[in-house]
Design an enzyme around this catalytic site. Structure first.
Site, mmCIF file in Angstrom:
data_model
loop_
_atom_site.group_PDB
_atom_site.id
_atom_site.type_symbol
_atom_site.label_atom_id
_atom_site.label_comp_id
_atom_site.label_asym_id
_atom_site.label_seq_id
_atom_site.Cartn_x
_atom_site.Cartn_y
_atom_site.Cartn_z
ATOM 1 N N SER A 491 0.779 -1.122 -0.061
ATOM 2 C CA SER A 491 0.058 -0.086 -0.132
ATOM 3 C C SER A 491 0.881 1.353 0.039
ATOM 4 C CB SER A 491 -0.804 0.178 1.277
ATOM 5 O OG SER A 491 -0.117 -0.235 2.433
ATOM 6 N N HIS A 753 5.242 2.726 11.257
ATOM 7 C CA HIS A 753 4.338 2.992 12.141
ATOM 8 C C HIS A 753 4.319 4.536 12.591
ATOM 9 C CE1 HIS A 753 3.695 -1.499 12.340
ATOM 10 N NE2 HIS A 753 2.239 -1.243 11.970
ATOM 11 N N CYS A 785 6.476 -2.645 6.503
ATOM 12 C CA CYS A 785 5.010 -2.874 6.325
ATOM 13 C C CYS A 785 4.516 -1.919 5.324
ATOM 14 C CB CYS A 785 4.133 -3.023 7.658
ATOM 15 S SG CYS A 785 2.559 -3.545 7.615
#
Ligand SMILES: Nc1nc2c(c(=O)[nH]1)N[C@@H](CNc1ccc(C(=O)N[C@@H](CCC(=O)N[C@@H](CCC(=O)N[C@@H](CCC(=O)O)C(=O)O)C(=O)O)C(=O)O)cc1)CN2
Ligand code: MET
Ligand SMILES: [Zn+2]
Length: 816
Positions: A491, A753, A785
């Protein structure tokens, strides 16, 4: 992020000036209509407690429409001040307490609200702030609190990890011999008083000292030499201060959450558990004490230890996942103590089978005695959706099978009421009718799917026919990638614009042509950016997806989805798990159109991007009428069809995310092997059939793999990208210990994050650390991620530094 004038902010525990105004959640549900619950009038401003035994372990705090999320994000962005944030929080707390009081719950929890996370709240309560956040003394305020949670411009955030086997993440305490504990957040007592001022007597909830310590990690520098439990004598004095404070505020109960007891604790840990509570005995005098366990069975030894505690009034057990515990209770339960029987499932959205629960409760009553059973939830309702009443689009029949947190509170009370001899016959009758309708519904059972699964499983264990080293060679011939290939996890930032476009299309305010065009432009932007940055294996950015699980759930049959069924994942971030209610099929290709479109935009390989069956399973609300693995195999076959379609469409690299494989690992060791066996098998089913030249990637975002590394190898993916950076490269230690990993591997080089941008030097240093334990020919360079939660400005700088670092090391390698 909002690094505004934070110094002047008030402490976390302070109560806002304005009287809260949010209406309480609706008591109405299709299964438990309003008529069955009398709203109790206020008398002298006080709710009248009913003499019936019902209890709720904890309640979601994000709000029925994610009010807390929006308040937090607006505060972090500096758009609103602290008063607004506190007012929203107080409104939510009030409406939750009132809802429970109105429903007739006897033991209502407080201190289950949190601005970010309840473990972090405990860290604040104990004053265990790592020194890098610059806090020394005094009541901890929002500035220090949110810096620990999210990092700030100069200091990274603390580590975050999964809370047991849920999709909720907690902030991991960092403890070492030098931590000076002090009573530094009075939030528990402030919430108790706040409820009391509203006329509601609550049970303050604390994370118990053993769960707190055993979920902590040793601070930097003492990683391998420090025993966390040695701190017990230092934290108990703080717990005692808190207890004294609560007592003087008028608390009559205290609930300690000790879910750690469901893990396999050894004898010395169990001894420490007994000692800790014995040590607190004098401070507990005058209080009723509940120790709540949840998420699984309590092992026999732990059950013995727990139920031998003298200072405890009641014990809470998860009787949905803890069927063996039920047997232990039947064999022996301490005389005169209360049993908080968690029969209403806090992890799912199915309406309770009230008659079945009643039978369980009656059996328990026969063992522990009348009035000694308290009806409860299996765990905190934090892990289920908030209020079914907001689901106006959900199919009526399906809706009648469901209960969210607000409805579960009513279920608990209905059970308690009938348990005390006031059974609402009409309610029970309608509940059993709905249970029957679900059992016999043709929407649930699809015989041909069940036959397909049975036939597919008979054939083999679904392995690719060539070994990974040979496949990698074939793939490299085709892909011609440089050493240390760079890639991202899938993403790209989900901007407000992208969300608006998706929303308008969904609401039919935008035509399909315009929608496809808008997405195409978005993909082009993402492709161009990656090419400019010099990334080797591209992604399309996932702009067409709301969430990696929900998106697939929406396209598979056997799934339903909600409008507001949000569950907190971490901080302000929520997920909307789809509901798997029936046998699963794939009516048509799901991603081929988008992936082919994206591949046409570039000569570089474009990864096809799928979510794996185990992750879809673990991040959905799963049917409870068949074993999980059966549902998982059905999903695996659907994803296999998608993989084949992508390959046919000329996609040569396909990533099948299994982000949640590790988190689904059962909490008890005895169940690991069975789970890993079927989970890994389900993954292989999705891709055993592709050609050698098709490169299968998988991704996982949980770094604690050391115990399951052999299962990961057994997944037999060609490349795996794994979260790594926020946990101090714990992952790498497994390779240091000599485990051979022959496939491609990309341990994340930076934490996505946090808004903090890593420098190229820092990333290069990380890559060098990896090269010390992994061969350069297997190493990939990628973030931890996906990038959807980040801003473009952050992503551009971070990725640019990442590519620079990869180039630097490549140059280094070519010289040596
Ligand atoms: N299922 C799942 N679990 C996971 C992860 C994950 O990606 N998915 N990642 C890991 C970390 N957890 C995460 C969990 C959530 C998010 C996240 O970004 N969530 C978003 C919501 C995602 C979403 O589905 N958004 C919808 C937006 C729906 C919505 O509310 N839209 C409007 C309002 C609706 C309307 O006006 O009609 C709005 O945003 O205001 C969409 O993009 O389409 C958020 O909380 O902000 C990120 C990581 C672990 N677990
Ligand atoms: C939580 S794992 C995320 C994987 C997904 N492909 C993404 O990049 O967002
Ligand atoms: Zn991930």
């Amino acid at each position: 992020m909002g690094q505004l004038a934070l110094q002047r902010l008030p402490p976390l525990a302070s109560v806002p000036k304005r009287p809260p105004s949010l209406p309480p959640p609706s008591l109405a549900s299709p299964s438990l209509a309003c008529a069955t619950v009398s709203r109790r009038p206020l008398r002298n401003g006080l709710y009248i407690a009913r003499a019936m035994s019902s209890h709720i372990v904890g309640y979601p705090r994000i709000g029925p429409k994610r009010e807390l999320k929006f308040a937090l994000e607006s505060f972090w962005d500096g758009k609103t001040g602290v008063d607004e944030l506190q007012n929203v929080a107080a409104d939510l707390r009030k409406s939750i307490w009132k809802h429970m009081a109105d429903a007739g719950i006897k033991y209502i929890p407080s201190n289950t609200f949190s601005y970010y996370d309840q473990m972090l709240d405990t860290t604040a309560m104990l004053g265990a702030v790592p020194s890098r956040y610059g806090w020394e003394s005094g009541e901890i305020g929002f500035d220090v609190y949110f810096s620990m949670a999210r990092g700030n411009a100069s200091v990274p955030a603390m580590e975050m990890t999964k809370w047991f086997d849920t999709n909720y993440h907690y902030i991991v305490p960092e403890l070492g011999p030098d931590v000076k504990f002090s009573y530094a957040s009075h939030k528990a007592v402030a919430e108790f008083k706040e409820a009391k001022a509203l006329g509601i007597d609550t049970v303050p909830v604390l994370i118990g000292p053993m769960t707190y310590l055993l979920l902590s990690k040793p601070a930097k520098g003492v990683e391998n030499s420090f025993c966390l439990l040695s701190l017990i004598d230092k934290i108990l004095p703080i717990y005692k201060e808190v207890l004294a404070d609560l007592k003087s505020a008028g608390a009559r109960w205290i609930q300690f959450d000790e879910p750690i007891l469901v893990m396999d604790l050894d004898t010395s840990q169990l001894q420490a558990f007994s000692d800790a509570y014995a040590h607190m005995e004098s401070s507990l005098a005058g209080l009723n004490v509940l120790i709540a366990t949840y998420f699984a069975d309590v092992p026999a030894e732990a059950y013995k230890t727990l139920t031998s505690l003298k200072c405890v009034t009641g014990f809470g057990f998860d009787l949905v996942r803890g069927l063996e515990t039920l047997e232990l209770i039947k064999v022996g339960f301490p005389r005169g103590k209360l049993l908080f029987a968690g029969v209403v499932d806090g992890r799912n959205i199915w309406a309770n089978d009230l008659s079945a629960s009643l039978k369980t409760l009656q059996a328990l009553e026969d063992i522990v005695g009348k009035e000694k059973v308290v009806v409860s939830t299996s765990c905190s309702l934090l892990h289920t959706a908030v209020d079914l009443v907001n689901e106006i689009k959900l199919d009526k029949e399906l809706k009648s099978w469901l209960a969210f947190a607000a409805q579960k509170v009513v279920e608990v009370n209905a059970l308690a009421k009938s348990f005390s001899g006031v059974k609402d016959e009409a309610l029970f009758a309608s509940n059993s009718m709905r249970q029957a309708s679900r059992r016999s519904s043709p929407r649930v059972t699809n015989v041909s799917v069940q036959q397909d699964v049975a036939a597919a499983l008979k054939k083999s264990d679904h392995r690719r026919s060539t070994v990974v080293s040979v496949r990698l060679q074939a793939q490299q011939k085709k892909l011609n990638l440089p050493a240390l290939p760079t890639t991202t996890i899938g993403s790209f930032p989900q901007t407000a614009d992208i969300r608006r476009i998706r929303r308008e299309f969904k609401a039919k305010k935008m035509s399909e042509i315009d929608y496809v065009q808008a997405m195409k432009e978005e993909f082009e932007k993402v492709v161009k950016l990656q090419e400019e940055l010099g990334i080797d294996v591209l992604v399309h950015g996932e702009a067409e997806r709301n969430d990696m699980v929900e998106y697939f759930g929406e396209q598979l049959s056997g799934f339903a989805f909600t409008s507001n069924g949000w569950v907190q994942s971490y901080g302000s971030r929520c997920v909307k798990p789809p509901i798997i209610y029936g046998d699963v099929t794939r009516p048509k290709a799901m991603t081929v159109f988008w992936s082919s479109m994206a591949q046409k935009m570039t000569k570089r390989p474009m990864k096809g991007m799928l979510t794996g069956p185990v992750t879809i399973l673990n991040w959905s609300f799963v049917r409870n009428d068949q074993p999980r693995h059966e549902t998982c195999f059905q999903i695996a076959l659907a994803i296999k069809d998608e993989v084949q379609d992508l390959e046919q469409a000329g996609i040569t690299v396909i990533q099948i995310d299994e982000a949640a494989l590790r988190e689904g690992l059962p909490l008890r060791r005895s169940e690991h092997e069975f789970y890993l066996d079927w989970a890994v098998h389900a993954f292989r089913i999705t891709n055993f059939c592709v050609q050698d030249t098709t490169q299968i990637h998988t991704h996982m975002c949980y770094s604690n793999f050391n115990d399951i590394i052999h299962s990961i190898i057994n997944m037999d993916a060609d490349v795996i990208t794994i979260e790594n950076s926020r946990s101090d490269e714990k992952l790498l230690s497994v390779f240091r210990e000599g485990v051979k990993y022959g496939a491609g591997i990309g341990p994340g080089v930076y934490d996505i994050h946090s808004p903090r941008i890593p420098s190229a030097e820092e990333i290069a240093e990380r890559i060098n650390k990896m090269l010390a334990v992994l061969e350069s020919k297997v190493l990939w360079v990628n973030p931890d991620c996906g990038l959807k939660t980040r801003k473009y400005s952050e992503v551009k700088s971070a990725l640019s530094n990442m590519v620079a670092a990869a180039k630097l090391i490549r140059a280094q390698l070519s010289k040596s």
